[in-house]
Scaffold this motif. Structure first.
Motif, PDB file in Angstrom:
ATOM      1  N   ASN A   1       0.824  -1.212   0.000  1.00 60.15           N
ATOM      2  CA  ASN A   1       0.000   0.000   0.000  1.00 60.15           C
ATOM      3  C   ASN A   1       0.862   1.267   0.000  1.00 60.15           C
ATOM      4  N   GLY A   2       2.192   1.123  -0.065  1.00 64.73           N
ATOM      5  CA  GLY A   2       3.099   2.261  -0.149  1.00 64.73           C
ATOM      6  C   GLY A   2       3.698   2.688   1.179  1.00 64.73           C
ATOM      7  N   GLN A   3       3.200   2.168   2.273  1.00 62.55           N
ATOM      8  CA  GLN A   3       3.721   2.562   3.583  1.00 62.55           C
ATOM      9  C   GLN A   3       5.044   1.855   3.873  1.00 62.55           C
ATOM     10  N   GLN A   4       5.871   2.529   4.685  1.00 63.39           N
ATOM     11  CA  GLN A   4       7.123   1.941   5.151  1.00 63.39           C
ATOM     12  C   GLN A   4       7.124   2.009   6.666  1.00 63.39           C
ATOM     13  N   TRP A   5       7.447   0.890   7.290  1.00 63.65           N
ATOM     14  CA  TRP A   5       7.476   0.790   8.749  1.00 63.65           C
ATOM     15  C   TRP A   5       8.848   0.273   9.166  1.00 63.65           C
ATOM     16  N   LYS A   6       9.428   0.902  10.190  1.00 67.98           N
ATOM     17  CA  LYS A   6      10.761   0.524  10.668  1.00 67.98           C
ATOM     18  C   LYS A   6      10.634  -0.093  12.053  1.00 67.98           C
ATOM     19  N   VAL A   7      11.387  -1.168  12.287  1.00 67.92           N
ATOM     20  CA  VAL A   7      11.344  -1.877  13.570  1.00 67.92           C
ATOM     21  C   VAL A   7      12.081  -1.062  14.627  1.00 67.92           C
ATOM     22  N   LEU A   8      11.400  -0.815  15.727  1.00 67.86           N
ATOM     23  CA  LEU A   8      11.990  -0.117  16.859  1.00 67.86           C
ATOM     24  C   LEU A   8      12.453  -1.130  17.907  1.00 67.86           C
ATOM     25  N   LYS A   9      11.587  -2.095  18.191  1.00 69.81           N
ATOM     26  CA  LYS A   9      11.909  -3.131  19.186  1.00 69.81           C
ATOM     27  C   LYS A   9      11.434  -4.477  18.672  1.00 69.81           C
ATOM     28  N   GLY A  10      12.151  -5.501  19.061  1.00 73.00           N
ATOM     29  CA  GLY A  10      11.774  -6.864  18.696  1.00 73.00           C
ATOM     30  C   GLY A  10      12.795  -7.466  17.756  1.00 73.00           C
ATOM     31  N   ARG A  11      12.956  -8.751  17.908  1.00 79.31           N
ATOM     32  CA  ARG A  11      13.943  -9.467  17.094  1.00 79.31           C
ATOM     33  C   ARG A  11      13.367 -10.855  16.840  1.00 79.31           C
ATOM     34  N   MET A  12      13.477 -11.303  15.582  1.00 76.67           N
ATOM     35  CA  MET A  12      12.952 -12.621  15.234  1.00 76.67           C
ATOM     36  C   MET A  12      13.729 -13.139  14.033  1.00 76.67           C
ATOM     37  N   SER A  13      14.084 -14.412  14.067  1.00 74.36           N
ATOM     38  CA  SER A  13      14.744 -15.059  12.946  1.00 74.36           C
ATOM     39  C   SER A  13      13.893 -16.262  12.561  1.00 74.36           C
ATOM     40  N   LEU A  14      13.399 -16.269  11.329  1.00 75.99           N
ATOM     41  CA  LEU A  14      12.518 -17.354  10.878  1.00 75.99           C
ATOM     42  C   LEU A  14      13.345 -18.533  10.374  1.00 75.99           C
ATOM     43  N   LYS A  15      12.807 -19.742  10.512  1.00 77.95           N
ATOM     44  CA  LYS A  15      13.516 -20.934  10.041  1.00 77.95           C
ATOM     45  C   LYS A  15      13.668 -20.917   8.530  1.00 77.95           C
ATOM     46  N   LYS A  16      12.618 -20.439   7.840  1.00 76.13           N
ATOM     47  CA  LYS A  16      12.704 -20.284   6.384  1.00 76.13           C
ATOM     48  C   LYS A  16      11.990 -18.991   5.999  1.00 76.13           C
ATOM     49  N   PRO A  17      12.491 -18.308   4.979  1.00 76.58           N
ATOM     50  CA  PRO A  17      11.892 -17.028   4.574  1.00 76.58           C
ATOM     51  C   PRO A  17      10.446 -17.196   4.128  1.00 76.58           C
ATOM     52  N   MET A  18       9.653 -16.165   4.416  1.00 78.23           N
ATOM     53  CA  MET A  18       8.261 -16.148   3.972  1.00 78.23           C
ATOM     54  C   MET A  18       8.180 -15.229   2.753  1.00 78.23           C
ATOM     55  N   PRO A  19       7.700 -15.763   1.615  1.00 76.74           N
ATOM     56  CA  PRO A  19       7.642 -14.934   0.410  1.00 76.74           C
ATOM     57  C   PRO A  19       6.484 -13.931   0.452  1.00 76.74           C
ATOM     58  N   LYS A  20       6.805 -12.651   0.450  1.00 81.36           N
ATOM     59  CA  LYS A  20       5.841 -11.546   0.413  1.00 81.36           C
ATOM     60  C   LYS A  20       4.570 -11.849   1.222  1.00 81.36           C
TER      61      LYS A  20
ATOM     62  N   ASP B   1       0.745 -16.330  15.244  1.00 77.57           N
ATOM     63  CA  ASP B   1       1.404 -17.204  16.211  1.00 77.57           C
ATOM     64  C   ASP B   1       2.842 -16.781  16.526  1.00 77.57           C
ATOM     65  N   MET B   2       3.314 -15.698  15.882  1.00 75.57           N
ATOM     66  CA  MET B   2       4.680 -15.212  16.112  1.00 75.57           C
ATOM     67  C   MET B   2       4.637 -13.918  16.920  1.00 75.57           C
ATOM     68  N   PRO B   3       5.751 -13.613  17.583  1.00 78.02           N
ATOM     69  CA  PRO B   3       5.822 -12.318  18.275  1.00 78.02           C
ATOM     70  C   PRO B   3       5.731 -11.173  17.261  1.00 78.02           C
ATOM     71  N   LYS B   4       5.191 -10.063  17.708  1.00 80.89           N
ATOM     72  CA  LYS B   4       5.069  -8.885  16.860  1.00 80.89           C
ATOM     73  C   LYS B   4       6.302  -8.006  17.034  1.00 80.89           C
ATOM     74  N   ALA B   5       6.618  -7.247  15.998  1.00 77.82           N
ATOM     75  CA  ALA B   5       7.701  -6.269  16.063  1.00 77.82           C
ATOM     76  C   ALA B   5       7.080  -4.906  16.334  1.00 77.82           C
ATOM     77  N   ARG B   6       7.655  -4.160  17.279  1.00 77.20           N
ATOM     78  CA  ARG B   6       7.181  -2.786  17.503  1.00 77.20           C
ATOM     79  C   ARG B   6       7.786  -1.923  16.411  1.00 77.20           C
ATOM     80  N   VAL B   7       6.922  -1.215  15.692  1.00 79.35           N
ATOM     81  CA  VAL B   7       7.360  -0.444  14.526  1.00 79.35           C
ATOM     82  C   VAL B   7       6.847   0.994  14.586  1.00 79.35           C
ATOM     83  N   TYR B   8       7.438   1.840  13.761  1.00 75.45           N
ATOM     84  CA  TYR B   8       6.935   3.200  13.569  1.00 75.45           C
ATOM     85  C   TYR B   8       7.013   3.513  12.087  1.00 75.45           C
ATOM     86  N   ARG B   9       6.106   4.351  11.652  1.00 71.64           N
ATOM     87  CA  ARG B   9       5.998   4.662  10.229  1.00 71.64           C
ATOM     88  C   ARG B   9       7.060   5.688   9.836  1.00 71.64           C
TER      89      ARG B   9
END
Length: 177
Positions: A128-147, A167-175
């Motif tokens: 939708n054109g928005q960009q969000w940057k992670v402020l807090k939170g860290r997660m490494s997935l076992k395999k990449p999720m395509p789009k 089912d995964m933790p959320k990342a705290r983000v800001y626009r």
């Protein structure tokens, strides 16, 4: 005795006028918060100016001024803030805006890129054109999720959380766009 009462009344009025003039002027939000705090909130320059105007008028005790600005804002379709769905303006309920974040709705979209994890500083670009940057939170997935489809969920006090999977933790983000 009458001149004494008149002098006392004039002195009291003079003291009240000095007290009214000595009241602290409104201090803009930009002077109260750090640059990082302002960035976390994610308000556009127009939204920040509008909020400062509303708070200044409320501080000055202008009756109905906050409601008038909010009513004018409700009719404004040029909303620079987070968009809901396809970006159509939504009706605000009575009392909306009293608690920042509690009246916002989730933003549903899809990422423009694959995701294999995130950490502070990671930027998510949405279709939708928005960009969000992670402020807090860290997660490494076992395999990449395509789009993947994502939901940006509002929290309390203007905080936002990006959810890739419920089912995964959320990342705290800001626009950032």
């Amino acid at each position: 005795m009458r001149p004494f009462k008149l002098a006392s009344l004039l002195l009291a009025l003079l003291a009240l006028s000095f007290a009214a003039q000595a009241r602290k002027p409104y201090v803009e939000i930009e002077r109260k918060l750090s640059a990082q705090q302002l960035q976390e909130v994610g308000l556009s320059a127009e939204q920040l100016a509008k909020l400062n105007r509303m708070l200044r008028e409320a501080d000055e005790g202008a009756p109905g001024s906050v409601e008038a600005v909010a009513a004018a804002d409700a009719g404004n379709t040029d909303n620079a803030g987070p968009q809901v769905g396809a970006g159509a303006p939504r009706e605000r309920s009575p009392g909306a805006g009293q608690f920042i974040g509690l009246n916002d709705e989730p933003i549903k979209s899809r990422l423009k890129h694959d995701v294999s994890g995130w950490e502070p500083g990671t930027v998510f670009e949405l279709e939708n054109g928005q960009q969000w940057k992670v402020l807090k939170g860290r997660m490494s997935l076992k395999k990449p999720m395509p789009k993947p489809e994502i939901v940006v969920v509002p929290g309390v006090a203007g905080r936002w959380f990006l959810q890739v999977d419920e089912d995964m933790p959320k990342a705290r983000v800001y626009r950032i766009d």
